[in-house]
Write a protein that holds these residues in place. Structure first.
Motif, mmCIF file in Angstrom:
data_model
loop_
_atom_site.group_PDB
_atom_site.id
_atom_site.type_symbol
_atom_site.label_atom_id
_atom_site.label_comp_id
_atom_site.label_asym_id
_atom_site.label_seq_id
_atom_site.Cartn_x
_atom_site.Cartn_y
_atom_site.Cartn_z
ATOM 1 N N VAL A 73 0.872 -1.174 0.088
ATOM 2 C CA VAL A 73 0.043 -0.074 -0.069
ATOM 3 C C VAL A 73 0.985 1.304 -0.192
ATOM 4 O O VAL A 73 0.553 2.328 -0.750
ATOM 5 N N GLU A 74 1.981 1.112 0.833
ATOM 6 C CA GLU A 74 2.908 2.393 0.732
ATOM 7 C C GLU A 74 3.481 2.606 -0.374
ATOM 8 O O GLU A 74 3.530 3.816 -1.015
ATOM 9 N N GLU A 75 4.068 1.648 -1.093
ATOM 10 C CA GLU A 75 4.421 1.771 -2.603
ATOM 11 C C GLU A 75 3.487 2.283 -3.448
ATOM 12 O O GLU A 75 3.848 2.899 -4.453
ATOM 13 N N ALA A 76 2.314 1.891 -3.174
ATOM 14 C CA ALA A 76 1.062 2.325 -4.282
ATOM 15 C C ALA A 76 0.805 3.956 -3.814
ATOM 16 O O ALA A 76 0.666 4.527 -5.030
ATOM 17 N N ILE A 77 0.913 4.289 -2.890
ATOM 18 C CA ILE A 77 0.926 5.714 -2.442
ATOM 19 C C ILE A 77 2.032 6.354 -3.230
ATOM 20 O O ILE A 77 1.861 7.224 -3.633
ATOM 21 N N ASP A 78 3.327 5.971 -2.922
ATOM 22 C CA ASP A 78 4.393 6.755 -3.409
ATOM 23 C C ASP A 78 4.372 6.651 -5.012
ATOM 24 O O ASP A 78 4.938 7.893 -5.456
ATOM 25 N N ALA A 79 3.941 5.738 -5.451
ATOM 26 C CA ALA A 79 3.751 5.685 -6.829
ATOM 27 C C ALA A 79 2.695 6.806 -7.532
ATOM 28 O O ALA A 79 2.985 7.349 -8.773
ATOM 29 N N GLY A 80 1.714 7.168 -6.647
ATOM 30 C CA GLY A 80 1.068 8.403 -7.006
ATOM 31 C C GLY A 80 1.709 9.888 -6.850
ATOM 32 O O GLY A 80 1.116 10.780 -7.011
ATOM 33 N N ARG A 81 2.887 9.917 -6.241
ATOM 34 C CA ARG A 81 3.742 11.032 -6.167
ATOM 35 C C ARG A 81 2.886 12.112 -5.066
ATOM 36 O O ARG A 81 2.884 13.166 -5.779
ATOM 37 N N VAL A 94 -3.267 8.317 -6.397
ATOM 38 C CA VAL A 94 -3.103 7.474 -5.153
ATOM 39 C C VAL A 94 -4.518 6.846 -4.898
ATOM 40 O O VAL A 94 -4.255 5.645 -4.481
ATOM 41 N N THR A 95 -5.435 7.128 -5.149
ATOM 42 C CA THR A 95 -6.620 6.458 -4.838
ATOM 43 C C THR A 95 -6.682 5.559 -5.864
ATOM 44 O O THR A 95 -7.140 4.249 -5.112
ATOM 45 N N ALA A 96 -6.665 5.747 -6.915
ATOM 46 C CA ALA A 96 -6.635 4.299 -7.809
ATOM 47 C C ALA A 96 -5.663 3.299 -7.493
ATOM 48 O O ALA A 96 -6.027 2.162 -7.424
ATOM 49 N N ASN A 97 -4.465 3.687 -7.247
ATOM 50 C CA ASN A 97 -3.332 2.790 -6.748
ATOM 51 C C ASN A 97 -3.666 1.786 -5.491
ATOM 52 O O ASN A 97 -3.595 0.686 -5.299
ATOM 53 N N VAL A 98 -4.289 2.653 -4.645
ATOM 54 C CA VAL A 98 -4.596 2.197 -3.149
ATOM 55 C C VAL A 98 -5.861 1.123 -3.478
ATOM 56 O O VAL A 98 -5.809 -0.114 -2.652
ATOM 57 N N ILE A 99 -7.021 1.524 -4.246
ATOM 58 C CA ILE A 99 -8.197 0.707 -4.454
ATOM 59 C C ILE A 99 -7.522 -0.696 -4.816
ATOM 60 O O ILE A 99 -7.878 -1.740 -4.617
ATOM 61 N N GLN A 100 -6.538 -0.578 -5.995
ATOM 62 C CA GLN A 100 -5.857 -1.801 -6.593
ATOM 63 C C GLN A 100 -5.310 -2.633 -5.564
ATOM 64 O O GLN A 100 -5.621 -3.918 -5.675
ATOM 65 N N VAL A 101 -4.477 -1.988 -4.794
ATOM 66 C CA VAL A 101 -3.764 -2.902 -4.177
ATOM 67 C C VAL A 101 -4.324 -3.270 -2.886
ATOM 68 O O VAL A 101 -4.273 -4.789 -2.766
ATOM 69 N N LYS A 129 1.468 10.060 5.050
ATOM 70 C CA LYS A 129 1.305 10.574 3.656
ATOM 71 C C LYS A 129 0.049 11.194 2.956
ATOM 72 O O LYS A 129 -0.323 12.022 2.328
ATOM 73 N N GLY A 130 -1.229 10.381 3.719
ATOM 74 C CA GLY A 130 -2.519 10.646 3.284
ATOM 75 C C GLY A 130 -2.852 12.279 3.811
ATOM 76 O O GLY A 130 -3.397 12.900 2.990
ATOM 77 N N LEU A 131 -2.362 12.279 5.093
ATOM 78 C CA LEU A 131 -2.763 13.822 5.544
ATOM 79 C C LEU A 131 -1.927 14.796 4.718
ATOM 80 O O LEU A 131 -2.615 15.869 4.530
ATOM 81 N N MET A 132 -0.699 14.700 4.616
ATOM 82 C CA MET A 132 0.063 15.384 3.797
ATOM 83 C C MET A 132 -0.699 15.851 2.461
ATOM 84 O O MET A 132 -0.695 16.724 1.899
#
Length: 194
Positions: A73-81, A94-101, A129-132
């Motif tokens: 999940v963290e890698e998915a968030i990071d991939a969304g920059r 980030v949302t799409a990546n997190v839903i996928q993972v 990261k989400g709060l940021m």
């Protein structure tokens, strides 16, 4: 120790075996949360001793499973920059990546108590990261001035959870679900103001 029982880096074949065991454990435990290590080993196509050599107990396997899932999940968030992409673009990606993972790690991520220090640390980084990202959205005036970001984050997570449930029921595309999540977060479900 809660993860794989070795301290030194794993060999490539060992790493593949551990990954296979974790992916199989996710699938088996999603279907039967009380499944034994023997059942997981059989489903993974490895000897029970192989699972026991990598994980000293069922709890150790569950801890490693949670740690692995939260790293994904963290890698998915990071991939969304989230720190560098325009906030709206990042929020969608980030949302799409997190839903996928998270769709692939439902059992691991839904564990009520995280015991593994790596999983706890990853979970804390994910929330930070989400709060940021929401802070960046506020600065970009995507959110109303004065928005309670803690509340917005809880709403955002709830929307993502609903999107994951929808994906499980309909196999809907993560990008389509992300668009719905972001639109609902930013605009609600009331009529558009003119």
């Amino acid at each position: 120790m809660s993860g794989p029982t070795r301290e030194r880096p794993l060999r490539a074949d060992t790493e593949r075996t551990v990954r296979t065991i974790l992916e199989t454990a996710e699938r088996v435990l999603s279907e039967d949360p009380s499944a034994s290590l023997g059942q997981i080993a059989a489903a993974a196509g490895v000897a029970r001793t192989t699972v026991h050599r990598r994980f000293v107990s069922r709890e150790a396997l569950l801890d490693a499973l949670a740690s692995h899932a939260f790293r994904q999940v963290e890698e998915a968030i990071d991939a969304g920059r989230p720190e560098t992409a325009p906030p709206l673009v990042s929020l969608h990606q980030v949302t799409a990546n997190v839903i996928q993972v998270k769709s692939g790690w439902r059992f691991a991520i839904s564990q009520p108590q995280l015991r593994d220090p790596e999983a706890v640390a990853a979970h804390e980084r994910i929330f930070a990261k989400g709060l940021m990202l929401l802070e960046r959205a506020l600065e970009a005036e995507l959110l109303r001035p004065g928005t309670d970001l803690a509340w917005a984050q809880r709403v955002y997570h709830a929307l993502i959870e609903q999107a994951i449930l929808e994906r499980a029921a309909s196999d809907m595309d993560p990008d389509t679900l992300a668009a719905a999540v972001v639109d609902t977060l930013l605009h609600g479900v009331g009529p558009l103001k003119r």
